[in-house]
Design a protein around this motif. Structure first.
Motif, PDB file in Angstrom:
ATOM      1  N   LEU A 182      -7.446  -3.143   4.882  1.00 16.57           N
ATOM      2  CA  LEU A 182      -8.058  -2.935   3.751  1.00 16.57           C
ATOM      3  C   LEU A 182      -7.225  -1.665   3.178  1.00 16.57           C
ATOM      4  O   LEU A 182      -7.014  -1.954   1.832  1.00 16.57           O
ATOM      5  N   SER A 185      -4.628  -3.424   1.525  1.00 13.58           N
ATOM      6  CA  SER A 185      -5.120  -4.205   0.037  1.00 13.58           C
ATOM      7  C   SER A 185      -5.336  -3.010  -1.209  1.00 13.58           C
ATOM      8  O   SER A 185      -5.867  -3.731  -1.911  1.00 13.58           O
ATOM      9  N   LEU A 187      -7.746  -0.680  -0.608  1.00 11.25           N
ATOM     10  CA  LEU A 187      -9.192  -0.111  -0.617  1.00 11.25           C
ATOM     11  C   LEU A 187      -9.380   0.863   0.709  1.00 11.25           C
ATOM     12  O   LEU A 187      -8.413   0.836   1.632  1.00 11.25           O
ATOM     13  N   LEU A 215     -15.303 -10.152   4.554  1.00 13.26           N
ATOM     14  CA  LEU A 215     -15.566  -8.673   4.612  1.00 13.26           C
ATOM     15  C   LEU A 215     -17.216  -8.872   4.633  1.00 13.26           C
ATOM     16  O   LEU A 215     -18.040  -8.928   3.951  1.00 13.26           O
ATOM     17  N   VAL A 231     -16.910   0.025   0.455  1.00 14.15           N
ATOM     18  CA  VAL A 231     -15.743   0.061   0.378  1.00 14.15           C
ATOM     19  C   VAL A 231     -15.194   0.195  -1.133  1.00 14.15           C
ATOM     20  O   VAL A 231     -16.135  -0.211  -1.882  1.00 14.15           O
TER      21      VAL A 231
END
Length: 382
Positions: A182, A185, A187, A215, A231
């Motif tokens: 994450l 990416s 996030l 996810l 998130v």
């Protein structure tokens, strides 16, 4: 440019014989031959030909120079509009109204201050004011402000298109950790309480996972506060853009799920196909939050036309200076011109329940999972 090719005048095949004094006698009966009659190469006619050829060469060179000048001028004029358009776009972004408060801290304060309506439509909602149902404020959608720059097909699902955000969870491997995947990416995982009513909520990192190429945002049954999941983009200064979420909703009643940034697509698992009197209409909920204290939130509801729990679908929010546009599977569904946010913020994906019967309902009686296969987005920043 081709140079002018000159053809050299051939030299004489012979020369004119000089006449002796005896050749002038009357008894010279030799005929006048072609050799004797041929003019000198430097005759007046030959000189005229050279002059004409020289003039033509000068004219061709001048024509070539003129062509180069005209070509350069046309290229310069063609480049001017592009430069002007780029400057105009930069100027518009610089003059936009921005919020000076960090979106993360602003969202937390709003959540902690929640007390009216149980946090309808997402933990970022202030809960102030009522809810305005659909009216005639919809307008034709403007042209998208974002231009996709890249695509990331995984082979397991249709291509995702994005530049600032491009996440394909089907590419997650056992060599990654959820947090590192994450983070790489763009996030982060939320970890903080939200004072919803009648039951508070806590966003817990342990409820965020990546399973079977998706996810997974979990809402845990039988807990108080209700353990939920979220998130958030690391970029907190998003100001206008377009974000698509490829998601499958939970079949477990009593849960709110969806993408949100003060502009929500809300999947209410208790109200996919049935409502609650005049309080909640069945269908997919599109909402713009109040911009000021005491202002009403604006909400419209549309039938799904499909089972949102059976498969993954693309849910898109596009935010411009004057509108918010909602689309499903690439088809525009609604355009709002009321309560359009004016300041920068982060983008959130969450799933939770507060037990409020007129919105999230619940809490769920069994664990609920909101699944996201991919996210993609293009945006500008403040």
């Amino acid at each position: 440019m081709n140079a002018l090719a000159h053809r050299r005048v051939p030299s004489d095949e012979g020369t004119v014989s000089s006449a002796s004094s005896s050749d002038a006698s009357d008894d010279d009966d030799r005929p006048l031959t072609a050799e004797r009659a041929k003019p000198s190469r430097f005759s007046s006619n030959s000189k005229t030909g050279w002059i004409v050829a020289g003039v033509l060469a000068v004219l061709l060179v001048a024509a070539g120079v003129l062509a180069v000048v005209l070509y350069n001028r046309q290229a310069s004029q063609s480049a001017a509009p592009a430069t002007s358009a780029g400057t105009a776009g930069t100027s518009e972004r610089e003059t936009a109204t921005h919020s000076s408060q960090s979106p993360s801290s602003q969202n937390k304060e709003e959540g902690e201050a929640e007390g009216d309506g149980g946090g309808r439509g997402g933990h970022t909602r202030s809960g102030q004011g009522g809810r305005t149902q659909a009216d005639d404020t919809r307008t034709a959608a403007p042209t998208s402000t974002s231009t996709p720059q890249s695509s990331s097909p995984s082979g397991n699902l249709p291509p995702l298109v994005g530049e600032q955000l491009l996440v394909d969870f089907t590419t997650f491997s056992s060599s990654d950790t959820v947090e590192s995947f994450l983070t790489s990416s763009g996030l982060t995982i939320s970890d903080w309480p939200v004072e919803f009513t009648p039951i508070p909520v806590i966003m817990a990192p342990g409820n965020v996972d990546i399973v079977d190429g998706a996810l997974r945002l979990k809402v845990t049954a039988g807990t108080e506060p209700v353990v939920s999941a979220e998130v958030v983009t690391k970029q907190e200064e998003i100001l206008y853009g377009r974000v698509t979420t490829r998601a499958k909703a939970s079949p477990v009643p009593g849960v709110w799920s969806g993408p949100t940034l003060e502009v929500d697509i809300e999947l209410l698992s208790s109200y996919y196909t049935k409502g609650r009197g005049d309080s909640v209409k069945p269908g997919i909920q599109f909402t713009n939050h109040p911009l000021t204290e005491g202002e009403e939130m604006y909400n419209e509801v549309y039938p799904y036309g499909f089972d949102p729990t059976a498969d993954f679908h693309d849910y898109t929010i596009e935010w411009t200076k004057d509108t918010t546009i909602f689309s499903i599977d690439g088809a525009e569904i609604a355009t709002f011109t009321r309560n359009v946010p004016a300041g920068p913020m982060a983008f959130n994906w969450n799933s939770w329940s507060s037990g409020e019967p007129n919105w999230s309902a619940g809490p769920p009686e069994e664990d609920s999972y909101f699944l996201i296969q991919g996210m993609a987005g293009n945006w500008t920043t403040a």
